[in-house]
Design an enzyme around this catalytic site. Structure first.
Site, PDB file in Angstrom:
ATOM      1  N   GLN A 226       0.745  -1.387  -0.037  1.00  0.00           N
ATOM      2  CA  GLN A 226      -0.188  -0.291  -0.009  1.00  0.00           C
ATOM      3  C   GLN A 226       0.836   1.293   0.059  1.00  0.00           C
ATOM      4  O   GLN A 226       2.218   1.236   0.267  1.00  0.00           O
ATOM      5  CB  GLN A 226      -0.682   0.105   1.327  1.00  0.00           C
ATOM      6  CG  GLN A 226      -0.310  -0.216   2.648  1.00  0.00           C
ATOM      7  CD  GLN A 226      -0.977  -0.140   3.642  1.00  0.00           C
ATOM      8  OE1 GLN A 226      -1.076   0.755   4.610  1.00  0.00           O
ATOM      9  NE2 GLN A 226      -1.394  -1.505   3.980  1.00  0.00           N
ATOM     10  N   HIS A 228      -0.007   5.683   0.811  1.00  0.00           N
ATOM     11  CA  HIS A 228      -0.887   6.660   1.322  1.00  0.00           C
ATOM     12  C   HIS A 228      -0.845   8.012   0.554  1.00  0.00           C
ATOM     13  O   HIS A 228       0.374   8.656   0.467  1.00  0.00           O
ATOM     14  CB  HIS A 228      -0.916   6.936   2.697  1.00  0.00           C
ATOM     15  CG  HIS A 228      -0.990   5.624   3.628  1.00  0.00           C
ATOM     16  ND1 HIS A 228      -2.029   4.801   3.571  1.00  0.00           N
ATOM     17  CD2 HIS A 228       0.043   5.000   4.170  1.00  0.00           C
ATOM     18  CE1 HIS A 228      -1.801   3.647   4.384  1.00  0.00           C
ATOM     19  NE2 HIS A 228      -0.370   3.780   4.648  1.00  0.00           N
ATOM     20  N   GLU A 253       3.071   7.703   8.299  1.00  0.00           N
ATOM     21  CA  GLU A 253       2.916   6.657   9.419  1.00  0.00           C
ATOM     22  C   GLU A 253       4.070   6.532   9.978  1.00  0.00           C
ATOM     23  O   GLU A 253       5.381   6.485   9.054  1.00  0.00           O
ATOM     24  CB  GLU A 253       2.207   5.546   9.023  1.00  0.00           C
ATOM     25  CG  GLU A 253       2.917   4.618   7.932  1.00  0.00           C
ATOM     26  CD  GLU A 253       1.859   3.610   7.555  1.00  0.00           C
ATOM     27  OE1 GLU A 253       0.584   3.878   7.463  1.00  0.00           O
ATOM     28  OE2 GLU A 253       2.376   2.477   7.462  1.00  0.00           O
ATOM     29  N   HIS A 390       4.687   0.249   0.680  1.00  0.00           N
ATOM     30  CA  HIS A 390       5.094  -0.627   1.787  1.00  0.00           C
ATOM     31  C   HIS A 390       4.090  -1.506   2.224  1.00  0.00           C
ATOM     32  O   HIS A 390       2.865  -1.582   1.748  1.00  0.00           O
ATOM     33  CB  HIS A 390       5.292   0.329   3.332  1.00  0.00           C
ATOM     34  CG  HIS A 390       4.128   0.995   3.438  1.00  0.00           C
ATOM     35  ND1 HIS A 390       3.636   2.159   3.001  1.00  0.00           N
ATOM     36  CD2 HIS A 390       3.108   0.890   4.348  1.00  0.00           C
ATOM     37  CE1 HIS A 390       2.545   2.601   3.421  1.00  0.00           C
ATOM     38  NE2 HIS A 390       2.229   1.956   4.360  1.00  0.00           N
ATOM     39  N   ARG A 409      -4.115   0.310  -2.590  1.00  0.00           N
ATOM     40  CA  ARG A 409      -3.536  -0.869  -2.531  1.00  0.00           C
ATOM     41  C   ARG A 409      -3.124  -1.328  -3.758  1.00  0.00           C
ATOM     42  O   ARG A 409      -3.819  -1.106  -4.812  1.00  0.00           O
ATOM     43  CB  ARG A 409      -4.495  -1.865  -1.848  1.00  0.00           C
ATOM     44  CG  ARG A 409      -4.890  -1.658  -0.394  1.00  0.00           C
ATOM     45  CD  ARG A 409      -5.942  -2.770   0.128  1.00  0.00           C
ATOM     46  NE  ARG A 409      -6.288  -2.276   1.562  1.00  0.00           N
ATOM     47  CZ  ARG A 409      -7.156  -1.313   1.993  1.00  0.00           C
ATOM     48  NH1 ARG A 409      -8.012  -0.999   1.125  1.00  0.00           N
ATOM     49  NH2 ARG A 409      -7.237  -0.909   3.278  1.00  0.00           N
TER      50      ARG A 409
HETATM   51 ZN   LIG Z   1       0.348   1.934   5.626  1.00  0.00          ZN
END
Ligand SMILES: [Zn+2]
Length: 540
Positions: A226, A228, A253, A390, A409
């Site tokens: 995935q 972001h 993240e 990642h 994804r």
């Molecule tokens: Zn993630």
């Protein structure tokens, strides 16, 4: 006996002092218990010496106001593990009288215990094998763990699994009764009604909500590959396809390992990818031969610009993402047959095999040859900016991110895969990974993302025999405390008080909201690990 159980206004007397002792109160300014003595004078100019033991660590409790001393002017502080002002000193010496005089805090600041939500995604570890299920049971022995995966624990205000204010148990502080009036209120609701707990600077920058989400992940099988999107892209995706992109926020993240934690993240150095394309027939079969040649040439040429290299990587990666499923299946079959006959598998090859078992026929398995494969040791962390591909593969970790559930994804999942959006959005950076190493020289490790991502930062508190106590002051940001190992006593104090007014036992299985400006002191009971999530308030 501690000052908590004694009336603060009644000095202790002994049989050998027939008249009640004269009690004087002296103020001791902030000091470090590093072996020095502290000399001061009482209000009526009687010299008083506080002798400190030579402690290994400094004792940073705020500022002390207490002590009445008569007859003898030496007090020895003998204990580092709690506020020394609250300990009985020279118990057997009748000449010394003292009284601790706790100040009532004018501030409402104190920790609020939280009840956290759990996510049972299919990739989570099963039932009591899961760190998430174990954490829930540690916090509440009556918690029923079912036979299913426990993937994530969420601390925060995201609507998919919001945290709730929980009535505290087992605490000796007045937090119990006061917190009960908020019981069953969501943290989101509580913050709306009590914005003072967030502080002015926070509400100005982020409104009356937490901009981050803190989690425990317990990973049995790989999560999807995935990335972001950046904020503006997340908003566009949400507007055009709200079913697949239900969240308009970005989601940078950081993850910190609790156990050995295996992950794929960001693109490998280009020569490594070129080497894989040249030496793995089954991988090369998924992309056009002339594209491989072009990629190898661009990567190998000193004259190629960074942009040209990124463009070459993007072309070949998108080719891999968009490859038709029949060819993918053929390559997986060929490669698994070859590797299973091999007696000497590399780490990357055995990971590829594991992924083909977890996600049969999924082209995402081949991404292990394009993305870095890493294993974080406990305490090590990784930051992932927007647009970095990642996939977490195995292990337990604490994760903190912008409050969002926005995920694009591209493999290793039965869920919706948006190969085109993924391929177009990635940064194609091959810079070194943003890895955090744990601080082995003290009890605090900070995991702070670059300032362009102010939504969060993370602090790990680790208490051992060598480092049995530490203080921490929340600044303009509030925090969420998540205890992942052991137990500690937490002394705390709001911004207007001069000594910690209360204590609380915090242990694995508990999480708390910590208002801004709260000063806390952690004192080890057993080896202890906890994390504090905060946001980064801009200066000024
Ligand atoms: Zn993630």
């Amino acid at each position: 006996m501690s000052a908590y159980s004694a009336s603060p206004s009644t000095p202790r007397t002994t049989s050998r002092t027939p008249t009640p002792p004269r009690t004087t109160v002296v103020n001791v300014e902030e000091f470090e218990m590093d072996g020095r003595s502290i000399e001061t004078k009482s209000a009526d100019h009687v010299p008083i010496v506080f002798k400190a033991n030579p402690f290994k660590h400094t004792y940073p409790i705020l500022r002390h106001t207490c002590f009445g001393v008569q007859g003898k002017q030496t007090c020895e502080v003998r204990d580092t593990t709690t506020n020394p002002m609250f300990r009985d000193m020279e118990e057997d010496d009748p000449q010394i009288q003292y009284v601790a005089k706790p100040f009532r805090s004018k501030s409402v600041q104190k920790p609020y215990r939280l009840r956290c939500g759990v996510m049972n995604y299919a990739w989570g570890k099963q039932s009591t094998d899961s760190a998430v299920a174990q954490w829930m049971q540690e916090g509440d022995p009556t918690y029923q763990v079912e036979q299913r995966p426990y993937a994530e624990l969420w601390v925060g205000t995201h609507t998919n699994a919001p945290s709730y204010m929980q009535e505290s148990t087992g605490s000796s502080s007045n937090l119990v009764s006061e917190n009960s009036s908020f019981a069953n209120q969501s943290l989101h609701e509580f913050l709306q009604r009590n914005p003072a707990t967030l502080g002015d600077a926070h509400t100005e920058q982020f409104g009356t909500d937490l901009p981050y989400l803190l989690k425990i992940l317990s990973v049995a099988t790989a999560l999807s590959i995935q990335a972001h999107p950046e904020k503006s892209h997340a908003e566009r995706l949400h507007a055009s396809d709200p079913d697949h992109y239900p969240d308009p926020n970005h989601k940078p993240e950081a993850v910190v390992a609790l156990s050995n934690y295996k992950a794929m993240c960001s693109f490998r150095p280009l020569p490594e990818i070129a080497h894989h394309l040249q030496t793995i027939d089954e991988l090369r079969a998924l992309v056009h031969e002339d594209m491989v040649e072009r990629f190898v040439t661009v990567v190998g040429s000193d004259g190629s610009s960074v942009e040209a290299k990124k463009e070459a990587l993007k072309s070949i990666y998108m080719e891999l993402l968009l490859c038709d499923s029949a060819r993918v299946q053929q390559s997986i079959d060929a490669m698994t047959a070859r590797l299973r006959n091999s007696t000497d598998l590399s780490w990357v090859e055995s990971t590829f095999l594991d992924l083909t078992v977890q996600y049969p026929g999924d082209g995402g398995c081949f991404q292990v040859f394009f993305l870095n494969l890493i294993e974080l040791k406990p305490g090590e962390g990784l930051f992932l900016a927007a647009n970095e591909p990642h996939a977490y593969i195995h292990g337990d970790a604490v994760e903190i991110m912008a409050r969002s559930d926005n995920v694009v994804r591209a493999g290793l999942t039965p869920k919706f895969k948006d190969h085109k959006v993924m391929g177009e959005m990635l940064s194609y950076d091959t810079q070194p990974l943003h890895i955090f190493r744990p601080n082995n020289e003290g009890p605090l490790t900070s995991y702070c993302p670059p300032p362009e991502y102010p939504d969060f930062k993370l602090l790990r508190v680790s208490l051992t025999e060598e480092w049995p106590g530490v203080s921490y002051e929340l600044g303009k940001s509030s925090g969420c405390l998540l205890v992942t190992q052991g137990s500690a006593t937490l002394l705390y104090c709001g911004k207007d008080c001069t000594i910690p007014t209360a204590r609380l036992e915090v242990s694995v299985g508990s999480a708390y909201f910590l208002p801004s400006r709260l000063s806390v002191y952690f004192s080890r009971m057993t080896d202890f690990v906890a994390f504090i999530g905060e946001c980064q308030i801009r200066a000024g």
